[in-house]
Design a protein around this motif. Structure first.
Motif, short mmCIF file in Angstrom:
data_model
loop_
_atom_site.label_atom_id
_atom_site.label_comp_id
_atom_site.label_asym_id
_atom_site.label_seq_id
_atom_site.Cartn_x
_atom_site.Cartn_y
_atom_site.Cartn_z
N LEU A 1 59.74 83.03 -105.14
CA LEU A 1 60.91 83.89 -105.31
C LEU A 1 62.16 83.28 -104.68
N SER A 2 62.01 82.70 -103.52
CA SER A 2 63.23 82.17 -102.88
C SER A 2 63.74 80.94 -103.64
N ALA A 3 62.86 80.26 -104.41
CA ALA A 3 63.30 79.08 -105.17
C ALA A 3 63.95 79.47 -106.50
N ALA A 4 63.70 80.72 -106.96
CA ALA A 4 64.21 81.10 -108.29
C ALA A 4 65.71 81.35 -108.25
N THR A 5 66.47 80.69 -109.12
CA THR A 5 67.93 80.86 -109.12
C THR A 5 68.45 81.42 -110.43
N SER A 6 67.56 81.71 -111.38
CA SER A 6 68.05 82.25 -112.65
C SER A 6 67.08 83.32 -113.15
N LEU A 7 67.59 84.13 -114.07
CA LEU A 7 66.75 85.21 -114.61
C LEU A 7 65.55 84.68 -115.38
N PRO A 8 65.69 83.60 -116.17
CA PRO A 8 64.50 83.07 -116.85
C PRO A 8 63.45 82.59 -115.85
N ALA A 9 63.91 82.00 -114.71
CA ALA A 9 62.96 81.53 -113.70
C ALA A 9 62.21 82.73 -113.09
N LEU B 1 60.58 91.49 -107.17
CA LEU B 1 61.16 91.04 -108.45
C LEU B 1 62.41 91.84 -108.79
N GLU B 2 62.34 93.17 -108.61
CA GLU B 2 63.49 94.02 -108.93
C GLU B 2 64.69 93.67 -108.06
N ALA B 3 64.41 93.49 -106.76
CA ALA B 3 65.50 93.19 -105.83
C ALA B 3 66.15 91.85 -106.18
N LYS B 4 65.30 90.86 -106.48
CA LYS B 4 65.81 89.52 -106.80
C LYS B 4 66.63 89.56 -108.10
N LYS C 1 71.75 89.11 -110.90
CA LYS C 1 72.70 89.66 -111.87
C LYS C 1 74.07 89.94 -111.29
N THR C 2 74.15 90.15 -109.97
CA THR C 2 75.47 90.44 -109.40
C THR C 2 76.13 89.20 -108.84
N GLN C 3 75.45 88.05 -109.04
CA GLN C 3 76.07 86.79 -108.61
C GLN C 3 77.37 86.56 -109.37
N PRO C 4 78.40 85.99 -108.73
CA PRO C 4 79.63 85.71 -109.50
C PRO C 4 79.31 84.78 -110.65
N GLY C 5 79.90 85.03 -111.83
CA GLY C 5 79.67 84.15 -112.97
C GLY C 5 78.56 84.64 -113.89
N VAL C 6 77.68 85.51 -113.39
CA VAL C 6 76.59 85.99 -114.24
C VAL C 6 76.96 87.34 -114.82
N SER C 7 76.89 87.44 -116.15
CA SER C 7 77.25 88.68 -116.81
C SER C 7 76.28 89.79 -116.44
N GLN C 8 76.82 90.97 -116.03
CA GLN C 8 76.00 92.11 -115.62
C GLN C 8 75.12 92.58 -116.76
N LYS C 9 75.69 92.49 -117.95
CA LYS C 9 75.04 93.08 -119.11
C LYS C 9 73.90 92.20 -119.60
N THR C 10 74.19 90.89 -119.73
CA THR C 10 73.22 90.02 -120.40
C THR C 10 72.46 89.13 -119.43
N GLY C 11 72.95 89.03 -118.19
CA GLY C 11 72.32 88.12 -117.26
C GLY C 11 72.64 86.67 -117.56
N VAL C 12 73.54 86.43 -118.53
CA VAL C 12 73.91 85.06 -118.88
C VAL C 12 74.92 84.54 -117.87
#
Ligand code: PHE
Length: 337
Positions: free
Chosen positions: A14-22, A70-73, A78-89
């Motif tokens: 979990l700590s290594a995951a930096t994206s939603l697909p990961a 998983l939910e918390a991560k 999703k709230t990281q700057p640059g990541v769209s809230q809606k799509t996670g992109v």
């Protein structure tokens, strides 16, 4: 694998995951149908009865914990700057670049030549590629059965004996003069067709630019001045120009126009066939019979016309030795312009 080491592994992942697909990959790895947690659940049945209850509780606790992680991560990602809230992109990531296109060399030359003539006051007109036999031949003083039809012979449309693919842009002279009165200064770029066998200097389709100017008292010297300005704008101020007598049914007198070879500057080389001169166009004073065909009063107007092959001009200007290169859509060629 025991519950403790699985939990440690989960925290690592979990700590290594930096994206939603990961993150999704982690969910599948542990909670998927064949995931590690499901494996643990499956192993319960194989345990001695007295151990099952406790082990089952531990597995359940692990499962709930993991779901919470998983939910918390997911929330933090999703709230990281640059990541769209809606799509996670992550819209801060580099996108897929689109290769910019460029103007085809033939279009480029047409634009350049038309610009030279529009600066002199000519207007740009176009005509249809499917023409009447009358406009392509008869209206231009090329009567049926005249041997000069052979030089311009073309493709006839099946079942429409009077329609054909125009073999030159000159029929647009007839179209314009039939509908407009002088003064006229017109330039016509467009495609033409001839039943030529394809080789390095011939195609069954190519482009021409026609030009004509009609008014009272237009002289051959006007033709010369206009063409000289054109040739120097396109090929450079230092080139020389010469006129050779020629024959076209729709002009009299007629000429072919050469420029001094742009490669050897007139000394003679392989491009100009050791002659020092390159033919660039046909021209002449519009034949009185053409004025008669379009209904102009005899003797009132004079004018000149010229026609040039665009591919030929482009080949000379850019040093291209095979006309087929223009239409093979080979990006290695096209990207150079
Ligand atoms: N139409 C002629 C050709 O295709 C060129 C031309 C145009 C010559 C106008 C004289 C005047 O060869």
């Amino acid at each position: 694998m025991d519950i403790q080491s699985i939990q440690a592994q989960i925290e690592n992942d979990l700590s290594a995951a930096t994206s939603l697909p990961a993150l999704e990959e982690i969910r599948v790895k542990y909670l998927g149908r064949k995931g590690l947690v499901s494996e643990l659940t499956g192993s319960i049945a194989g345990l001695p009865v007295e151990q099952r209850g406790q082990f089952g509780q531990q597995v359940n606790a692990l499962k709930n914990k993991l779901q919470g992680f998983l939910e918390a991560k997911e929330k933090t990602l999703k709230t990281q700057p640059g990541v769209s809230q809606k799509t996670g992109v992550d819209i801060g990531m580099p996108g897929i670049a689109r290769e910019p296109g460029s103007v085809h060399p033939i279009t480029r030359i047409i634009d350049e030549i038309c610009a030279v003539f529009t600066r002199m006051g000519f207007s740009v007109v176009s005509g249809p590629e499917v023409e009447t036999e009358y406009n392509n031949f008869t209206g231009l003083n090329i009567p049926l059965e005249h041997p000069s039809r052979d030089a311009f012979d073309t493709f006839y449309l099946k079942n429409y004996s009077k329609l054909l693919l125009r073999s030159h842009t000159s029929p647009v002279q007839v179209r314009v003069m039939k509908t407009q009165k002088p003064p006229l200064a017109v330039i016509v770029p467009g495609r033409v067709y001839r039943p030529d066998a394809v080789d390095a200097s011939h195609l069954f389709m190519f482009h021409q630019i026609e030009g004509f100017l009609v008014d009272e008292n237009i002289r051959f010297s006007d033709l010369k001045g206009v063409l000289e300005l054109f040739a120097k704008s396109v090929f450079g101020q230092e080139i020389k120009m010469r006129f050779r007598p020629h024959f076209f049914p729709f002009t009299e007198p007629s000429v072919e126009v050469d420029i001094s070879c742009i490669i050897c500057k007139g000394k003679g080389c392989s491009v100009c066939g050791r002659k020092g001169w390159l033919e660039i166009l046909g021209a002449g004073m519009i034949h009185p019979n053409v004025f008669k065909q379009v209904g102009y009063k005899a003797g009132l107007y004079t004018g000149f016309a010229f026609g040039m092959g665009v591919e030929r001009i482009a080949m000379l200007k850019y040093g291209i030795n095979d006309i087929r290169l223009f239409f093979e859509n080979d990006l290695r060629f096209l990207k150079q312009f």
